[in-house]
Scaffold this motif. Structure first.
Motif, mmCIF file in Angstrom:
data_model
loop_
_atom_site.group_PDB
_atom_site.id
_atom_site.type_symbol
_atom_site.label_atom_id
_atom_site.label_comp_id
_atom_site.label_asym_id
_atom_site.label_seq_id
_atom_site.Cartn_x
_atom_site.Cartn_y
_atom_site.Cartn_z
ATOM 1 N N MET A 79 0.829 -1.162 0.000
ATOM 2 C CA MET A 79 0.000 0.000 0.000
ATOM 3 C C MET A 79 0.881 1.236 0.000
ATOM 4 N N THR A 80 0.410 2.225 -0.698
ATOM 5 C CA THR A 80 1.067 3.526 -0.672
ATOM 6 C C THR A 80 0.087 4.507 -0.063
ATOM 7 N N PHE A 81 0.515 5.198 0.965
ATOM 8 C CA PHE A 81 -0.305 6.200 1.616
ATOM 9 C C PHE A 81 0.152 7.567 1.122
ATOM 10 N N LYS A 82 -0.763 8.306 0.504
ATOM 11 C CA LYS A 82 -0.457 9.635 -0.021
ATOM 12 C C LYS A 82 -1.288 10.640 0.764
ATOM 13 N N TYR A 83 -0.613 11.555 1.445
ATOM 14 C CA TYR A 83 -1.282 12.491 2.339
ATOM 15 C C TYR A 83 -1.513 13.839 1.674
ATOM 16 N N THR A 84 -2.491 14.554 2.190
ATOM 17 C CA THR A 84 -2.831 15.860 1.620
ATOM 18 C C THR A 84 -1.737 16.895 1.827
ATOM 19 N N ASP A 85 -0.800 16.628 2.742
ATOM 20 C CA ASP A 85 0.305 17.572 2.944
ATOM 21 C C ASP A 85 1.461 17.338 1.963
ATOM 22 N N GLY A 86 1.266 16.400 1.021
ATOM 23 C CA GLY A 86 2.279 16.147 0.000
ATOM 24 C C GLY A 86 3.262 15.041 0.345
ATOM 25 N N THR A 87 3.198 14.507 1.551
ATOM 26 C CA THR A 87 4.098 13.420 1.945
ATOM 27 C C THR A 87 3.462 12.071 1.638
ATOM 28 N N SER A 88 4.252 11.018 1.707
ATOM 29 C CA SER A 88 3.738 9.666 1.487
ATOM 30 C C SER A 88 4.635 8.659 2.200
ATOM 31 N N ASN A 89 4.115 7.464 2.398
ATOM 32 C CA ASN A 89 4.911 6.337 2.872
ATOM 33 C C ASN A 89 4.202 5.053 2.449
ATOM 34 N N THR A 90 4.787 3.922 2.774
ATOM 35 C CA THR A 90 4.241 2.648 2.317
ATOM 36 C C THR A 90 4.028 1.701 3.490
ATOM 37 N N GLY A 91 3.232 0.674 3.248
ATOM 38 C CA GLY A 91 2.985 -0.373 4.227
ATOM 39 C C GLY A 91 2.668 -1.661 3.507
ATOM 40 N N GLN A 92 2.671 -2.746 4.243
ATOM 41 C CA GLN A 92 2.402 -4.049 3.644
ATOM 42 C C GLN A 92 1.513 -4.856 4.573
ATOM 43 N N LEU A 93 0.572 -5.582 3.997
ATOM 44 C CA LEU A 93 -0.318 -6.461 4.741
ATOM 45 C C LEU A 93 -0.439 -7.753 3.948
ATOM 46 N N THR A 94 -0.165 -8.881 4.591
ATOM 47 C CA THR A 94 -0.244 -10.175 3.923
ATOM 48 C C THR A 94 -1.401 -10.963 4.518
ATOM 49 N N LEU A 95 -2.278 -11.464 3.657
ATOM 50 C CA LEU A 95 -3.403 -12.293 4.072
ATOM 51 C C LEU A 95 -3.312 -13.649 3.391
ATOM 52 N N LYS A 107 -3.889 11.597 9.910
ATOM 53 C CA LYS A 107 -3.534 12.177 8.608
ATOM 54 C C LYS A 107 -4.685 11.991 7.622
ATOM 55 N N ALA A 108 -4.810 12.922 6.695
ATOM 56 C CA ALA A 108 -5.818 12.851 5.640
ATOM 57 C C ALA A 108 -5.129 12.546 4.327
ATOM 58 N N GLY A 109 -5.785 11.756 3.479
ATOM 59 C CA GLY A 109 -5.197 11.435 2.186
ATOM 60 C C GLY A 109 -5.847 10.210 1.583
ATOM 61 N N ALA A 110 -5.065 9.444 0.858
ATOM 62 C CA ALA A 110 -5.572 8.255 0.160
ATOM 63 C C ALA A 110 -4.629 7.083 0.381
ATOM 64 N N ALA A 111 -5.211 5.888 0.389
ATOM 65 C CA ALA A 111 -4.431 4.654 0.459
ATOM 66 C C ALA A 111 -4.578 3.954 -0.889
ATOM 67 N N GLU A 112 -3.470 3.656 -1.516
ATOM 68 C CA GLU A 112 -3.447 3.019 -2.835
ATOM 69 C C GLU A 112 -3.006 1.573 -2.649
ATOM 70 N N PHE A 113 -3.882 0.619 -2.997
ATOM 71 C CA PHE A 113 -3.611 -0.802 -2.805
ATOM 72 C C PHE A 113 -3.144 -1.440 -4.102
ATOM 73 N N THR A 114 -2.103 -2.252 -4.030
ATOM 74 C CA THR A 114 -1.631 -3.018 -5.180
ATOM 75 C C THR A 114 -1.438 -4.462 -4.741
ATOM 76 N N SER A 115 -1.568 -5.380 -5.695
ATOM 77 C CA SER A 115 -1.447 -6.801 -5.373
ATOM 78 C C SER A 115 -1.052 -7.579 -6.614
ATOM 79 N N THR A 116 -0.425 -8.729 -6.397
ATOM 80 C CA THR A 116 -0.089 -9.613 -7.516
ATOM 81 C C THR A 116 -1.233 -10.565 -7.826
ATOM 82 N N VAL A 117 -2.268 -10.573 -6.995
ATOM 83 C CA VAL A 117 -3.468 -11.397 -7.204
ATOM 84 C C VAL A 117 -4.692 -10.486 -7.081
#
Length: 70
Positions: free
Chosen positions: A1-17, A37-47
């Protein structure tokens, strides 16, 4: 996941299920760095995955957002 915040910063995280599994939790509980923080979470996956987002306010009113296809 990529977290993109309204203040222009971002960071990433990972969750495995495991296959055919789910989790239901507050984003800030899973990723404390997102708390307050306010912003958007962008999810990516190989499945294929499905994500449902529901937002609550302090009075317990809620709304959901529609999924955005890739």
């Amino acid at each position: 996941m990529t977290f993109k915040y309204t203040d222009g910063t971002s960071n990433t995280g990972q969750l495995t299920l495991q296959p055919r599994n789910y989790t239901a939790n507050l984003l800030a509980a899973l990723f404390p760095v997102t708390a307050g923080k306010a912003g958007a979470a962008e999810f990516t996956s190989t499945v294929p995955i499905s994500v449902v987002e529901v937002r609550f306010n302090p009075t317990q009113a809620f709304t959901s957002l529609r999924a955005v296809p890739p």
